[in-house]
Scaffold this active site. Structure first.
Site, short mmCIF file in Angstrom:
data_model
loop_
_atom_site.label_atom_id
_atom_site.label_comp_id
_atom_site.label_asym_id
_atom_site.label_seq_id
_atom_site.Cartn_x
_atom_site.Cartn_y
_atom_site.Cartn_z
N ASN A 1 52.65 42.51 44.76
CA ASN A 1 52.00 42.14 43.51
C ASN A 1 50.94 43.15 43.12
O ASN A 1 50.46 43.93 43.95
CB ASN A 1 51.36 40.75 43.66
CG ASN A 1 52.41 39.67 43.83
OD1 ASN A 1 53.45 39.70 43.20
ND2 ASN A 1 52.13 38.72 44.72
N CYS A 2 50.55 43.10 41.87
CA CYS A 2 49.52 43.96 41.30
C CYS A 2 48.27 43.88 42.16
O CYS A 2 47.90 42.77 42.57
CB CYS A 2 49.24 43.49 39.87
SG CYS A 2 48.11 44.54 38.97
N PRO A 3 47.65 44.98 42.46
CA PRO A 3 47.86 46.35 41.98
C PRO A 3 48.69 47.22 42.92
O PRO A 3 48.75 48.43 42.75
CB PRO A 3 46.44 46.89 41.88
CG PRO A 3 45.75 46.28 43.08
CD PRO A 3 46.36 44.87 43.18
#
Length: 83
Positions: free
Chosen positions: A20-22
């Protein structure tokens, strides 16, 4: 959605599926740092935020987004490292 014809060959593959981000963007930056200028990096991601993040990053860098593809919630990017 494909911006350009998808290259069939590349110098390095980075699979960030499940991250997942980042993390997809951070790992993309790390992978580009290891390449020589002109080499092509293919990135695979499943995080929808990568669609925006990677394109903005490349637009603000010396690198070139050769192609991008979003098929079945799998995002693929081909980035040529700037010289």
């Amino acid at each position: 959605m494909t911006e350009q014809p998808v290259p069939q060959t590349f110098d390095e593959l980075l699979d960030t599926s499940g991250l997942n981000c980042p993390l997809p963007l951070l790992k993309t930056k790390q992978a580009l740092n290891k390449l020589s200028g002109g080499q092509l990096l293919k990135v695979i991601a499943t995080d929808a935020g990568s669609w925006r993040d990677i394109q903005v990053f490349v637009n603000n860098s010396v690198h070139d987004l050769v192609a991008a593809d979003d098929t079945n919630d799998v995002y693929s990017y081909w980035i040529r490292k700037g010289i």
